[in-house]
Design a protein around this motif. Structure first.
Motif, mmCIF file in Angstrom:
data_model
loop_
_atom_site.group_PDB
_atom_site.id
_atom_site.type_symbol
_atom_site.label_atom_id
_atom_site.label_comp_id
_atom_site.label_asym_id
_atom_site.label_seq_id
_atom_site.Cartn_x
_atom_site.Cartn_y
_atom_site.Cartn_z
ATOM 1 N N VAL A 178 0.448 -0.654 0.042
ATOM 2 C CA VAL A 178 0.628 0.213 0.137
ATOM 3 C C VAL A 178 0.762 0.947 -0.171
ATOM 4 O O VAL A 178 1.169 1.621 0.994
ATOM 5 C CB VAL A 178 -0.423 -0.021 1.560
ATOM 6 N N LEU A 179 1.011 1.830 -1.325
ATOM 7 C CA LEU A 179 1.836 2.589 -1.419
ATOM 8 C C LEU A 179 1.184 4.040 -0.772
ATOM 9 O O LEU A 179 0.359 4.058 -0.732
ATOM 10 C CB LEU A 179 2.267 3.190 -2.919
ATOM 11 N N GLY A 180 2.410 4.904 0.292
ATOM 12 C CA GLY A 180 1.403 6.006 0.900
ATOM 13 C C GLY A 180 1.036 6.281 2.050
ATOM 14 O O GLY A 180 0.501 7.056 2.864
ATOM 15 N N ARG A 181 0.983 5.090 2.201
ATOM 16 C CA ARG A 181 0.592 4.533 3.825
ATOM 17 C C ARG A 181 1.882 4.885 4.812
ATOM 18 O O ARG A 181 3.038 3.794 4.836
ATOM 19 C CB ARG A 181 0.019 3.178 4.395
ATOM 20 N N PRO A 182 2.235 5.355 5.767
ATOM 21 C CA PRO A 182 3.367 6.362 6.846
ATOM 22 C C PRO A 182 3.825 4.736 7.421
ATOM 23 O O PRO A 182 2.868 3.466 8.063
ATOM 24 C CB PRO A 182 2.529 7.242 7.237
ATOM 25 N N GLY A 183 4.894 4.923 6.681
ATOM 26 C CA GLY A 183 5.657 3.730 7.650
ATOM 27 C C GLY A 183 6.001 1.965 6.739
ATOM 28 O O GLY A 183 6.676 1.581 7.660
ATOM 29 N N ARG A 184 5.127 1.831 6.507
ATOM 30 C CA ARG A 184 5.254 0.774 5.966
ATOM 31 C C ARG A 184 4.249 0.390 4.571
ATOM 32 O O ARG A 184 4.194 -0.399 3.639
ATOM 33 C CB ARG A 184 3.649 0.110 6.920
#
Length: 332
Positions: A178-184
């Motif tokens: 999931v691109l754009g999900r912070p830190g992951r």
């Protein structure tokens, strides 16, 4: 707001090719005009493939009216284009990535490998192809020439402050990213993230982001609705162009067969989300709309008919008691 999901309202835009993008243009316009819901005000916009394009444009400052105008052919950027120039642009959506039969053969071999690794989503590091073979047998028979051009001209490199999550699949691990999900998620430009989410295996080449080789997020799920539910959204509107509405007359047997898996998957994800306490409102094409969509989801014409039918259908659904009761406190 930081690029994280709030505990409120999410909009999920699913996969569906160029037809799906036209469908989203109609649905998003209906949400604003008929429903009083401004899509960019959502706490989370989650996009997959065609949905990633629509979501990225909305988060990048495009209005639903501008997106609508592009898909129905009335946007000012199209003024002055001759019919031939317009057709040339549209042909660039699926521009051949080969010049001769030898190159086509190499790309077909590479594309078969990419498609196999994409659809059989099992971690298998030992199947990773050395760089020299990747160069000799590149995946992807077509190039996203027009899409890449428009992304570079019309989308920023950086991500918006508001939460925008775009789904892709790592073919080396089989995992959803999931691109754009912070830190992951791996760092990526917004333009590259959209291209990765749209990289249909075997059709377009995978997109390399960091150490990952990414393809279309629709391989995991055509909507990835479960991501929004897990993010804490209490209400989600999910537009699923590849499914079909089961509430009215049924589509043709061929259309049902082609959409059986996406249709079942989005219902399963909706039911799972509701068990977690998320209220889900599904917007899916009707049997009549599917006759307009046809079987070729990457068609280069007829988008205005798809968008207009989607607008009318979504506007009718927004008038139902169920939609009204859930969205009562969210209208502008």
């Amino acid at each position: 707001m930081a690029n994280t999901a709030g505990d409120n309202f999410g909009i999920v835009l699913g996969a569906g090719g160029t037809v799906g993008l036209a469908y989203h243009a109609g649905v998003l316009r209906a949400l604003e005009v008929a429903g009083g819901i401004v899509p960019d005000d959502a706490d989370l916009l989650l996009g997959t493939s065609a949905g990633s394009v629509a979501a990225a444009y909305i988060r990048s400052g495009w209005s639903t009216e501008a997106l609508w105008q592009v898909l129905v052919g009335t946007h000012p950027s199209l003024d002055g284009l001759s019919a031939e120039e317009f057709d040339d642009r549209n042909r660039g959506i699926l521009a051949p990535a080969f010049r001769d039969p030898f190159m086509l053969t190499r790309r077909l071999i590479g594309s078969a490998y990419v498609a196999g690794r994409s659809f059989v989503r099992l971690p298998a590091p030992w199947l990773k192809v050395p760089a020299v073979l990747q160069q000799a047998f590149p995946g992807g028979v077509f190039q996203m020439t027009e899409g890449r051009r428009r992304f570079s001209e019309e989308l920023p490199v950086g991500w918006p402050d508001k939460a925008l999550w775009l789904c892709a699949v790592d073919i080396d691990t089989g995992r959803r990213i999931v691109l754009g999900r912070p830190g992951r998620a791996p760092l990526a430009s917004l333009q590259s993230a959209v291209a990765a989410s749209c990289a249909i295996p075997g059709v377009y080449a995978p997109v390399r982001i960091g150490s990952r080789t990414l393809v279309d997020g629709g391989i995991h799920s055509t909507t990835n609705l479960d991501v929004a539910a897990r993010a804490g959204c209490s209400v989600v509107i999910c537009a699923a162009p590849m499914a079909y509405d089961t509430g009215g007359s049924l589509p043709s047997p061929l259309a049902r067969m082609a959409r059986r898996i996406p249709a079942r998957m989005v219902v399963d994800e909706m039911e799972a989300a509701r068990r977690k306490g998320t209220e889900v409102l599904l917007i899916r094409p009707s049997a009549g709309e599917l006759r307009i969509h046809g079987m070729n989801l990457m068609r280069r014409s007829g988008w205005e008919l798809v968008a207009k039918a989607a607008y009318e259908s979504a506007a009718r659904q927004l008038e139902t008691d169920r939609f009204r009761s859930v969205l009562r406190n969210r209208a502008a």
